[in-house]
Design a protein around this motif. Structure first.
Motif, PDB file in Angstrom:
ATOM      1  N   GLN A 463      -8.105 -42.366  21.160  1.00  0.00           N
ATOM      2  CA  GLN A 463      -7.442 -41.534  20.162  1.00  0.00           C
ATOM      3  C   GLN A 463      -7.327 -40.101  20.671  1.00  0.00           C
ATOM      4  OE1 GLN A 463     -10.149 -41.953  16.836  1.00  0.00           O
ATOM      5  NE2 GLN A 463     -11.415 -40.257  17.501  1.00  0.00           N
ATOM      6  N   GLU A 464      -6.613 -39.274  19.918  1.00  0.00           N
ATOM      7  CA  GLU A 464      -6.502 -37.849  20.241  1.00  0.00           C
ATOM      8  C   GLU A 464      -6.281 -37.052  18.971  1.00  0.00           C
ATOM      9  OE1 GLU A 464      -7.417 -35.084  21.544  1.00  0.00           O
ATOM     10  OE2 GLU A 464      -6.924 -35.924  23.517  1.00  0.00           O
ATOM     11  N   TYR A 465      -6.769 -35.823  19.009  1.00  0.00           N
ATOM     12  CA  TYR A 465      -6.725 -34.933  17.856  1.00  0.00           C
ATOM     13  C   TYR A 465      -5.408 -34.182  17.796  1.00  0.00           C
ATOM     14  CZ  TYR A 465      -8.012 -30.895  14.923  1.00  0.00           C
ATOM     15  OH  TYR A 465      -8.066 -29.920  13.955  1.00  0.00           O
ATOM     16  N   GLY A 466      -4.870 -34.063  16.588  1.00  0.00           N
ATOM     17  CA  GLY A 466      -3.704 -33.236  16.335  1.00  0.00           C
ATOM     18  C   GLY A 466      -3.740 -32.716  14.918  1.00  0.00           C
ATOM     19  N   LYS A 467      -3.430 -31.446  14.732  1.00  0.00           N
ATOM     20  CA  LYS A 467      -3.462 -30.835  13.397  1.00  0.00           C
ATOM     21  C   LYS A 467      -2.209 -30.002  13.194  1.00  0.00           C
ATOM     22  CE  LYS A 467      -6.230 -27.896  10.298  1.00  0.00           C
ATOM     23  NZ  LYS A 467      -7.449 -27.072  10.168  1.00  0.00           N
ATOM     24  N   VAL A 468      -1.637 -30.088  12.013  1.00  0.00           N
ATOM     25  CA  VAL A 468      -0.466 -29.294  11.645  1.00  0.00           C
ATOM     26  C   VAL A 468      -0.814 -28.508  10.393  1.00  0.00           C
ATOM     27  CG1 VAL A 468       1.940 -29.340  10.892  1.00  0.00           C
ATOM     28  CG2 VAL A 468       1.148 -30.939  12.650  1.00  0.00           C
ATOM     29  N   THR A 469      -0.567 -27.208  10.445  1.00  0.00           N
ATOM     30  CA  THR A 469      -0.826 -26.316   9.314  1.00  0.00           C
ATOM     31  C   THR A 469       0.427 -25.489   9.053  1.00  0.00           C
ATOM     32  OG1 THR A 469      -3.156 -26.135   9.943  1.00  0.00           O
ATOM     33  CG2 THR A 469      -2.310 -24.492   8.397  1.00  0.00           C
ATOM     34  N   GLY A 525      -4.281 -38.883  33.066  1.00  0.00           N
ATOM     35  CA  GLY A 525      -3.803 -40.237  32.850  1.00  0.00           C
ATOM     36  C   GLY A 525      -2.541 -40.317  32.014  1.00  0.00           C
ATOM     37  N   SER A 526      -1.770 -39.234  31.972  1.00  0.00           N
ATOM     38  CA  SER A 526      -0.477 -39.210  31.264  1.00  0.00           C
ATOM     39  C   SER A 526      -0.617 -39.704  29.827  1.00  0.00           C
ATOM     40  CB  SER A 526       0.549 -40.067  32.028  1.00  0.00           C
ATOM     41  OG  SER A 526       0.754 -39.569  33.320  1.00  0.00           O
ATOM     42  N   ARG A 527      -1.548 -39.110  29.099  1.00  0.00           N
ATOM     43  CA  ARG A 527      -1.903 -39.582  27.767  1.00  0.00           C
ATOM     44  C   ARG A 527      -1.402 -38.712  26.633  1.00  0.00           C
ATOM     45  NH1 ARG A 527      -6.376 -36.969  25.671  1.00  0.00           N
ATOM     46  NH2 ARG A 527      -7.290 -38.867  24.815  1.00  0.00           N
ATOM     47  N   SER A 528      -0.915 -37.514  26.928  1.00  0.00           N
ATOM     48  CA  SER A 528      -0.823 -36.472  25.904  1.00  0.00           C
ATOM     49  C   SER A 528       0.187 -36.764  24.813  1.00  0.00           C
ATOM     50  CB  SER A 528      -0.504 -35.127  26.567  1.00  0.00           C
ATOM     51  OG  SER A 528      -1.539 -34.750  27.441  1.00  0.00           O
ATOM     52  N   LEU A 529       1.441 -37.053  25.172  1.00  0.00           N
ATOM     53  CA  LEU A 529       2.463 -37.213  24.140  1.00  0.00           C
ATOM     54  C   LEU A 529       2.200 -38.447  23.290  1.00  0.00           C
ATOM     55  CD1 LEU A 529       5.054 -36.221  22.831  1.00  0.00           C
ATOM     56  CD2 LEU A 529       6.320 -37.629  24.444  1.00  0.00           C
ATOM     57  N   GLN A 530       1.873 -39.557  23.950  1.00  0.00           N
ATOM     58  CA  GLN A 530       1.732 -40.789  23.176  1.00  0.00           C
ATOM     59  C   GLN A 530       0.550 -40.727  22.213  1.00  0.00           C
ATOM     60  OE1 GLN A 530       0.625 -44.208  25.816  1.00  0.00           O
ATOM     61  NE2 GLN A 530       0.712 -42.666  27.420  1.00  0.00           N
ATOM     62  N   LEU A 531      -0.522 -39.990  22.559  1.00  0.00           N
ATOM     63  CA  LEU A 531      -1.684 -39.919  21.681  1.00  0.00           C
ATOM     64  C   LEU A 531      -1.640 -38.681  20.793  1.00  0.00           C
ATOM     65  CD1 LEU A 531      -4.478 -41.157  24.120  1.00  0.00           C
ATOM     66  CD2 LEU A 531      -3.384 -42.423  22.269  1.00  0.00           C
ATOM     67  N   ALA A 532      -1.668 -37.491  21.389  1.00  0.00           N
ATOM     68  CA  ALA A 532      -1.633 -36.270  20.579  1.00  0.00           C
ATOM     69  C   ALA A 532      -0.296 -36.134  19.860  1.00  0.00           C
ATOM     70  CB  ALA A 532      -1.885 -35.044  21.451  1.00  0.00           C
ATOM     71  N   GLY A 533       0.786 -36.504  20.514  1.00  0.00           N
ATOM     72  CA  GLY A 533       2.094 -36.434  19.862  1.00  0.00           C
ATOM     73  C   GLY A 533       2.147 -37.302  18.630  1.00  0.00           C
ATOM     74  N   SER A 534       1.542 -38.480  18.693  1.00  0.00           N
ATOM     75  CA  SER A 534       1.512 -39.349  17.519  1.00  0.00           C
ATOM     76  C   SER A 534       0.668 -38.733  16.413  1.00  0.00           C
ATOM     77  CB  SER A 534       0.959 -40.720  17.912  1.00  0.00           C
ATOM     78  OG  SER A 534       1.836 -41.371  18.809  1.00  0.00           O
ATOM     79  N   SER A 535      -0.443 -38.094  16.778  1.00  0.00           N
ATOM     80  CA  SER A 535      -1.272 -37.428  15.765  1.00  0.00           C
ATOM     81  C   SER A 535      -0.505 -36.297  15.095  1.00  0.00           C
ATOM     82  CB  SER A 535      -2.551 -36.887  16.419  1.00  0.00           C
ATOM     83  OG  SER A 535      -3.372 -37.933  16.870  1.00  0.00           O
ATOM     84  N   VAL A 536       0.226 -35.518  15.894  1.00  0.00           N
ATOM     85  CA  VAL A 536       1.024 -34.429  15.333  1.00  0.00           C
ATOM     86  C   VAL A 536       2.117 -34.977  14.430  1.00  0.00           C
ATOM     87  CG1 VAL A 536       2.644 -32.580  15.932  1.00  0.00           C
ATOM     88  CG2 VAL A 536       0.508 -32.827  17.206  1.00  0.00           C
ATOM     89  N   VAL A 538       2.176 -37.839  12.689  1.00  0.00           N
ATOM     90  CA  VAL A 538       1.610 -38.351  11.442  1.00  0.00           C
ATOM     91  C   VAL A 538       1.100 -37.206  10.580  1.00  0.00           C
ATOM     92  CG1 VAL A 538      -0.202 -39.801  10.462  1.00  0.00           C
ATOM     93  CG2 VAL A 538       1.063 -40.577  12.476  1.00  0.00           C
ATOM     94  N   ALA A 539       0.482 -36.199  11.214  1.00  0.00           N
ATOM     95  CA  ALA A 539      -0.006 -35.044  10.460  1.00  0.00           C
ATOM     96  C   ALA A 539       1.150 -34.284   9.822  1.00  0.00           C
ATOM     97  CB  ALA A 539      -0.812 -34.128  11.371  1.00  0.00           C
ATOM     98  N   ALA A 540       2.244 -34.104  10.569  1.00  0.00           N
ATOM     99  CA  ALA A 540       3.414 -33.409  10.026  1.00  0.00           C
ATOM    100  C   ALA A 540       3.995 -34.155   8.837  1.00  0.00           C
ATOM    101  CB  ALA A 540       4.465 -33.220  11.108  1.00  0.00           C
ATOM    102  N   ASP A 541       4.041 -35.472   8.934  1.00  0.00           N
ATOM    103  CA  ASP A 541       4.550 -36.272   7.808  1.00  0.00           C
ATOM    104  C   ASP A 541       3.650 -36.135   6.584  1.00  0.00           C
ATOM    105  OD1 ASP A 541       6.790 -37.152   9.124  1.00  0.00           O
ATOM    106  OD2 ASP A 541       5.920 -39.067   9.745  1.00  0.00           O
ATOM    107  N   LEU A 596      -1.617 -27.208   2.739  1.00  0.00           N
ATOM    108  CA  LEU A 596      -0.538 -27.687   3.609  1.00  0.00           C
ATOM    109  C   LEU A 596      -1.060 -27.766   5.038  1.00  0.00           C
ATOM    110  CD1 LEU A 596       2.644 -25.877   2.253  1.00  0.00           C
ATOM    111  CD2 LEU A 596       1.771 -28.154   1.720  1.00  0.00           C
ATOM    112  N   ALA A 597      -2.059 -28.588   5.233  1.00  0.00           N
ATOM    113  CA  ALA A 597      -2.673 -28.791   6.552  1.00  0.00           C
ATOM    114  C   ALA A 597      -3.187 -30.216   6.626  1.00  0.00           C
ATOM    115  CB  ALA A 597      -3.809 -27.811   6.784  1.00  0.00           C
ATOM    116  N   GLU A 598      -3.066 -30.788   7.786  1.00  0.00           N
ATOM    117  CA  GLU A 598      -3.557 -32.143   7.997  1.00  0.00           C
ATOM    118  C   GLU A 598      -3.982 -32.302   9.449  1.00  0.00           C
ATOM    119  OE1 GLU A 598      -4.325 -36.277   7.020  1.00  0.00           O
ATOM    120  OE2 GLU A 598      -4.080 -34.436   5.843  1.00  0.00           O
ATOM    121  N   ALA A 599      -5.180 -32.834   9.657  1.00  0.00           N
ATOM    122  CA  ALA A 599      -5.681 -33.145  10.992  1.00  0.00           C
ATOM    123  C   ALA A 599      -5.791 -34.658  11.120  1.00  0.00           C
ATOM    124  CB  ALA A 599      -7.036 -32.495  11.224  1.00  0.00           C
ATOM    125  N   ARG A 600      -5.347 -35.178  12.246  1.00  0.00           N
ATOM    126  CA  ARG A 600      -5.388 -36.625  12.463  1.00  0.00           C
ATOM    127  C   ARG A 600      -5.920 -36.932  13.858  1.00  0.00           C
ATOM    128  NH1 ARG A 600      -2.625 -39.459   8.263  1.00  0.00           N
ATOM    129  NH2 ARG A 600      -3.503 -41.269   9.358  1.00  0.00           N
TER     130      ARG A 600
END
Length: 792
Positions: A463-469, A525-536, A538-541, A596-600
């Motif tokens: 998994q990876e952390y992503g937060k949108v505020t 390991g080329s992980r950033s967009l697929q993991l953190a991007g997905s967290s961002v 879902v958090a944005a939604d 209006l903030a969400e961390a995933r």
């Protein structure tokens, strides 16, 4: 709702800061009054350290401290993030023995860097030389000098398949080759750099570390474990990072010495690596000797693959040696239907720079081995190399698929990528031109090389952390990844802008500070967009859904009727004038008590497997051996493409490094273990003059594993380009009878092969593997060291 910007070529938002000279690299932000540390390094590859006399250095102007192994006897030995053999732990400063040229013997700390450099020259070390061993195969000879005598061998780890795995049974034809995937220096533009600042008892952190790293949170965990500090008492900040490529993953022993020195002195201590230090001491990449055998039927159908691989671990069992046991094995099947694979591997200690990761970390080595064997098979069977590959591809309907080595491929359409690459290259026309040159007996010949590959990204990353505020009309994105040139700020801002309608210039980006971002896996390991991007995403939604509730309450409407408007706010669908800007939405949310903030921490069920096809076109001068890359066509598939500009940038960078390995780069030692390529005068990196204009394209085969459908792209072009270029050079020399040449394909190596071939002497690419493979533990047994000691 406005149209989506995902999939469009958006300009990078992080570049203006760099272009305007506002970068915050570690060495740019060293605080006034910091002490400067310089290492005294061994000039010998293997020697006993009889005495280290630091008296003159301690008395030198500006010197505050000089440390040796004796001073650090109470500090635990260094154990990297990925351990190959725990018995080979490395003292922070050499204790009793040095094991490679560049091993650290002492650390000098002074008020200025110049004073530290001058004092380091006054340290007198009494060495008693020992025999070195540079060749990883020779290192397993019975009489080879041992790195760690207590081990009784230079075998750091090894494993073999059972004897009843017989992949070549039933083959009509078996092609064989011994292939060397040479050692490379990582050579980022910015070398290692670290500044350690001890905290006062009443401060939040016992230690703050500014460091050029790919993985701030992982480094924090290592620092906390090394000194027994609570995790939250350590702060790690990665400012701008000038390239990583795997060489900046985890706590380096140099980092540990700087941190310990700052802890002891209670003062800020900094160290920045010199270029010569970087080339000789930053862990190197690649470094495998591969014995590959591919069995086929006469119609070109693959029967099986047998591989025996020696991984050079360098000194102290650098985990790069383990790549032969793990990722190279895992990806040995490549893009083909191979029913049976037998794979044996040994990771071997040598008196050379420790081995680590370099862009691709095990996957380029697998592709290079397999794609060379495919070309050998095409030649043996007189089948066009493209056709042979096409006959053996795994089909799109085969996925998801578990390979013979246990990798679970998510999706793929390998023929589509190859067909596009051949079309873009004009493959048939190239073959016709090649034939015309051969008919005219021209001395500048044309070579055409193919490579089709699959690699693994986000392997082992759950998994990876992503937060949108959202506040004051803009948004802040915080992620646990750590960008060092890939364009994360642009990618994540695009996702937020796409979902919320907030302009990208009003999206702030936060990363790489463990005091602000609670956790994260960093970048590798080329992980950033697929993991953190997905967290961002879902958090944005989630933020959008809350904002719709807020706006619905203001206008006494149904939340389902609230939409993102073309002007970048939220309004009621079909009702002009009933709209709030995001600033107004944030104010209303505050009044209503709605955050209006969400961390995933989004996860995906497994790794993803990008793939692609490359076509290399080279010219080879038979009189001089000079190889000129004329064209390179790359078609890489990283799933759904978020930003074509960023994808092309990653392709271009990977192509430069992959082509360079094939033609120019190689880190080498003389028989005494002295580096012979320890500067850029001898270690050949290409400039824009040497590399061709790239023709980069993509196909899109989305993964079902994440909501973006994205796979990694950071390493893909490196995996595909190297074997394509190597195949092209061998293809140019094929009429002479040359079947294989090892990299780098320097003018001298090519010229010697041409000279010998024209004299009727053609080297056999095969020789019998060393006998030690038969003595390795069998995979899956109780003594299998792969299961016991390798964490990769």
């Amino acid at each position: 709702m406005p149209g989506s910007i995902l999939g469009t070529a958006v300009r990078r938002v992080e570049d203006p800061e760099l272009i305007r000279g506002r970068a915050t690299y570690v060495d740019n932000i060293v605080p006034a009054g910091a002490l400067h540390l310089v290492f005294v390094r061994s000039p010998l590859a293997h020697a006993l350290v009889e005495n280290v006399d630091v008296a003159k250095a301690r008395a030198a102007p500006g010197v505050v401290a000089v440390l040796t192994a004796t001073d650090l006897a109470d500090v635990p030995d260094h154990r990297p993030a990925m351990v190959l053999n725990d018995a080979c732990a490395r003292p922070l400063l050499a204790r009793g023995k040095v094991r490679f040229v560049g091993d650290m013997v002492a650390a000098v700390v002074a008020t200025t860097r110049a004073d530290a450099v001058d004092a380091a020259e006054l340290v007198e070390v009494d060495y008693d030389p020992l025999p070195p061993v540079v060749d990883p195969e020779a290192a397993l000879d019975a009489d080879a000098p041992l790195q760690f005598e207590e081990l009784g061998s230079n075998l750091a780890s090894g494993v073999r398949d059972p004897d009843d795995v017989r992949p070549l049974d039933g083959a009509d034809v078996v092609v064989r080759a011994r292939m060397v995937n040479q050692r490379l220096a990582v050579a980022p533009m910015e070398g290692n750099a670290v500044t350690a600042t001890p905290g006062a008892p009443d401060e939040a952190h016992d230690m703050t570390v500014h460091v050029s790293t790919q993985m701030p949170h992982g480094l924090r965990a290592q620092v906390a474990a090394q000194w027994g500090w609570e995790l939250e008492r350590v702060r790690v900040v990665a400012p701008h990072v000038g390239g990583g490529f795997g060489g900046k993953a985890g706590l380096a022993p140099e980092h540990a010495v700087v941190i310990e020195t700052a802890r002891r002195l209670g003062r800020v201590v900094t160290w920045t690596e010199t270029r010569s230090e970087n080339l000789t001491a930053m862990p190197h990449g690649r470094g495998q000797v591969q014995y590959g055998e591919l069995g086929l039927r006469r119609d070109g159908t693959i029967v099986g693959l047998r591989a025996r691989v020696v991984g050079d671990a360098g000194a102290y069992a650098g985990f790069g040696g383990a790549l032969a046991l793990g990722p190279t094995r895992n990806m040995a099947q490549g893009v083909y239907r191979i029913p049976t694979i037998a794979y044996d591997a040994a990771a071997v200690l040598t008196t050379t720079t420790p081995m680590g990761a370099f862009r691709g970390a095990g996957r380029p080595e697998a592709a290079a081995m397999l794609e060379r064997l495919m070309d050998l098979a095409a030649d043996e069977l007189t089948i066009d190399p493209a056709e042979l590959r096409r006959r053996n591809f795994l089909a799109p309907e085969d996925f998801p698929l578990t390979t013979a080595t246990g990798s679970l491929y998510d999706s793929g359409d390998y023929a589509k990528a190859l067909d596009k690459a051949l079309e873009l290259a004009g493959y048939d026309d190239l073959r016709a031109e090649q034939a015309r040159r051969r008919e005219r007996n021209e001395r500048v010949v044309l070579g055409i090389g193919l490579a089709v590959y699959v690699e693994v990204t986000a392997g082992g990353a759950a998994q990876e952390y992503g937060k949108v505020t959202v506040d004051d009309g803009g948004a802040t994105v915080a992620v646990g990844t750590s960008a060092h040139g890939q364009g994360h700020a642009t990618s994540f801002a695009m996702i937020v802008a796409d979902r919320l309608g907030i302009p990208m210039e009003r999206v702030r980006f936060v990363q790489s500070d463990t005091a602000v971002v609670p956790h994260g896996g960093g970048t590798g390991g080329s992980r950033s967009l697929q993991l953190a991007g997905s967290s961002v995403l879902v958090a944005a939604d989630a933020v959008l859904e809350r904002a719709r509730e807020v706006v619905a309450s203001v206008f006494e409407a149904a939340p389902d009727d609230v939409v993102v408007t073309d002007s970048g706010g939220l309004g009621i669908a079909g009702v002009p004038g009933r709209e709030l800007t995001w600033r107004e939405v944030a104010a209303a949310a505050h009044e209503q008590g709605v955050p209006l903030a969400e961390a995933r921490d989004e996860s995906q069920p497994g790794a993803t497997y990008p793939f692609g096809a490359h076509v290399s076109v080279v010219e080879v001068d038979l009189d001089t051996g000079r190889v000129v890359p004329v064209r390179h066509v790359a078609v890489d598939d990283c799933g759904r493409v978020l930003n074509p500009t960023l994808v092309a940038g990653q392709q271009h960078g990977g192509l430069a490094q992959g082509i360079s390995q094939a033609l120019w780069e190689g880190f080498s030692y003389d028989e005494d273990g002295n580096p012979t390529t320890g500067s850029f005068a001898a270690y050949l990196l290409p400039t824009a003059v040497e590399v061709p204009t790239y023709e980069a394209a993509s196909t899109e085969t989305p993964t079902p594993y994440n909501p973006l459908g994205a796979k990694g792209i950071g390493e893909a072009a490196t995996v595909g380009s190297t074997p394509a270029v190597q195949n092209a050079v061998v293809d140019a020399l094929r009429p002479l009878g040359v079947r294989h040449l090892d990299m780098p394909l320097t003018p001298e190596r090519v010229w010697r092969a041409v000279r010998d071939a024209e004299a009727g002497v053609v080297a056999d690419p095969w020789r019998e593997p060393p006998s030690f493979f038969a003595t390795l533990p069998v995979r899956g047994t109780a003594v299998d060291p792969e299961a016991a000691s390798v964490d990769i």
